[in-house]
Scaffold this motif. Structure first.
Motif, PDB file in Angstrom:
ATOM      1  N   TYR A 147       0.736  -1.376  -0.130  1.00  0.00           N
ATOM      2  CA  TYR A 147       0.228  -0.121   0.110  1.00  0.00           C
ATOM      3  C   TYR A 147       0.871   1.550  -0.111  1.00  0.00           C
ATOM      4  CZ  TYR A 147      -4.621   0.744   0.693  1.00  0.00           C
ATOM      5  OH  TYR A 147      -6.380   1.893   0.026  1.00  0.00           O
ATOM      6  N   ALA A 148       2.037   1.816   0.918  1.00  0.00           N
ATOM      7  CA  ALA A 148       2.502   2.316   0.900  1.00  0.00           C
ATOM      8  C   ALA A 148       3.310   2.938  -0.401  1.00  0.00           C
ATOM      9  CB  ALA A 148       3.590   2.498   2.178  1.00  0.00           C
ATOM     10  N   LYS A 149       3.451   2.283  -1.547  1.00  0.00           N
ATOM     11  CA  LYS A 149       4.620   2.323  -2.030  1.00  0.00           C
ATOM     12  C   LYS A 149       2.833   2.861  -3.558  1.00  0.00           C
ATOM     13  CE  LYS A 149       6.886   0.168  -6.344  1.00  0.00           C
ATOM     14  NZ  LYS A 149       7.746  -1.790  -6.358  1.00  0.00           N
ATOM     15  N   PHE A 155       3.936   6.823  -0.839  1.00  0.00           N
ATOM     16  CA  PHE A 155       4.272   7.208   0.336  1.00  0.00           C
ATOM     17  C   PHE A 155       5.660   7.577   0.764  1.00  0.00           C
ATOM     18  CE2 PHE A 155       4.061   7.453   5.075  1.00  0.00           C
ATOM     19  CZ  PHE A 155       5.007   7.387   6.009  1.00  0.00           C
ATOM     20  N   ASP A 156       6.380   6.822   0.032  1.00  0.00           N
ATOM     21  CA  ASP A 156       8.170   7.691  -0.006  1.00  0.00           C
ATOM     22  C   ASP A 156       8.039   9.174  -0.851  1.00  0.00           C
ATOM     23  OD1 ASP A 156       8.924   5.377   0.817  1.00  0.00           O
ATOM     24  OD2 ASP A 156       9.174   4.645  -0.758  1.00  0.00           O
ATOM     25  N   GLU A 176       8.794   6.750   9.099  1.00  0.00           N
ATOM     26  CA  GLU A 176       8.142   5.525   7.991  1.00  0.00           C
ATOM     27  C   GLU A 176       7.666   5.461   8.916  1.00  0.00           C
ATOM     28  OE1 GLU A 176      10.789   2.288   6.283  1.00  0.00           O
ATOM     29  OE2 GLU A 176      11.057   3.453   5.033  1.00  0.00           O
ATOM     30  N   TRP A 191       3.311   6.283   8.832  1.00  0.00           N
ATOM     31  CA  TRP A 191       2.191   5.454   7.593  1.00  0.00           C
ATOM     32  C   TRP A 191       1.881   3.868   8.997  1.00  0.00           C
ATOM     33  CZ3 TRP A 191       0.515   4.895   4.018  1.00  0.00           C
ATOM     34  CH2 TRP A 191      -0.354   4.025   3.453  1.00  0.00           C
ATOM     35  N   PHE A 247      -1.966   3.801   7.634  1.00  0.00           N
ATOM     36  CA  PHE A 247      -2.663   2.572   7.481  1.00  0.00           C
ATOM     37  C   PHE A 247      -3.934   2.270   8.284  1.00  0.00           C
ATOM     38  CE2 PHE A 247      -3.371  -2.068   6.651  1.00  0.00           C
ATOM     39  CZ  PHE A 247      -3.600  -1.338   5.355  1.00  0.00           C
TER      40      PHE A 247
END
Length: 245
Positions: free
Chosen positions: A129-131, A135-136, A143, A146, A150
């Motif tokens: 999900y983060a990618k 998010f980056d 981090e 995150w 989420f």
């Protein structure tokens, strides 16, 4: 309301309704495949005032069924509830598009009976999900934030699944970002959901990451991904693609 766009008529954005679509400015995510990349920054100049929108709606109230509100991320607009109350005051239905980041706002809108339909994006499996939501690229080096983000998405997802308002979950499928494993993860994440749609990525020419080399998934791939999720939800389909099943 920071209103940065208006589509005057759509038969697609609000299922079963003739609607217009209002675009708000500002989003907390930076999904690299975003096709509304010009709406991501906060503090964008508004292309329309609320007075402009309501003047338009009053003229079209007898030909439109409703208003779809999208973005950007509409739930980050603090005056969204008051805007929706005015829309409903004209006898129009309201659909909200959201990435799920503001469960408090979604709960408030639903509890006050202000929404007729909610569409929440499910970007990817929890692991990816983060990618996929960029998010980056979001200017945050810590981090540890995150899991909190989420958690908010999960809270909104869980609230919608209680069935207080008609809803759907949807994933824009991007060749280069998603794999088969994503859809096994999504299936588990939304187990028991009412409706789930796969939408096919298309390069609008306004993609956030123009250098990523993303491409449109092939129809057999979309069917395979749908069939992974379908046993876990009440209804699953592919939207916006002509396929022979």
């Amino acid at each position: 309301m920071n209103i940065c766009g208006l589509m005057k008529t759509t038969l697609l954005d609000f299922p079963g309704q003739v609607a217009c679509t209002v675009f708000t400015g500002g989003c907390n995510f930076r999904c690299p495949f975003c096709h509304n990349s010009d709406l991501l920054e906060f503090g964008l100049p508004s292309d329309y005032t609320e007075e402009d929108i309501f003047e338009f709606l009053k003229k079209r109230r007898h030909t439109l069924d409703g208003v779809a509100i999208t973005g950007g991320e509409p739930t980050l607009q603090p005056d969204l509830p008051e805007f929706i109350k005015k829309v409903r005051g004209l006898g129009l239905k309201v659909k909200l598009d959201t990435n799920g980041i503001n469960p408090k706002m979604v709960n408030e809108l639903v509890s006050e009976g202000l929404l007729d339909y909610v569409a929440m994006d499910i970007k990817a499996s929890p692991e990816n999900y983060a990618k996929v939501c960029g998010f980056d690229l979001n200017g945050c080096a810590d981090e540890s934030i995150w899991p909190h983000i989420f958690g908010k998405l999960t809270e909104t997802k869980n609230f919608l699944m209680k069935g207080h308002v008609p809803y759907e979950f949807r994933t824009t499928v991007v060749d280069g970002l998603h794999t088969e494993e994503d859809f096994h993860g999504i299936a588990a994440f939304i187990e028991g959901a009412d409706k789930y749609f796969l939408q096919c990525y298309k390069d609008s020419g306004n993609i956030l990451d123009q250098e990523a080399g993303f491409s449109e998934p092939k129809v057999p791939t979309l069917i395979k991904y749908r069939d992974i999720v379908a046993p876990h939800v009440k209804f699953a389909d592919i939207r916006g693609v002509d396929i022979e099943l």
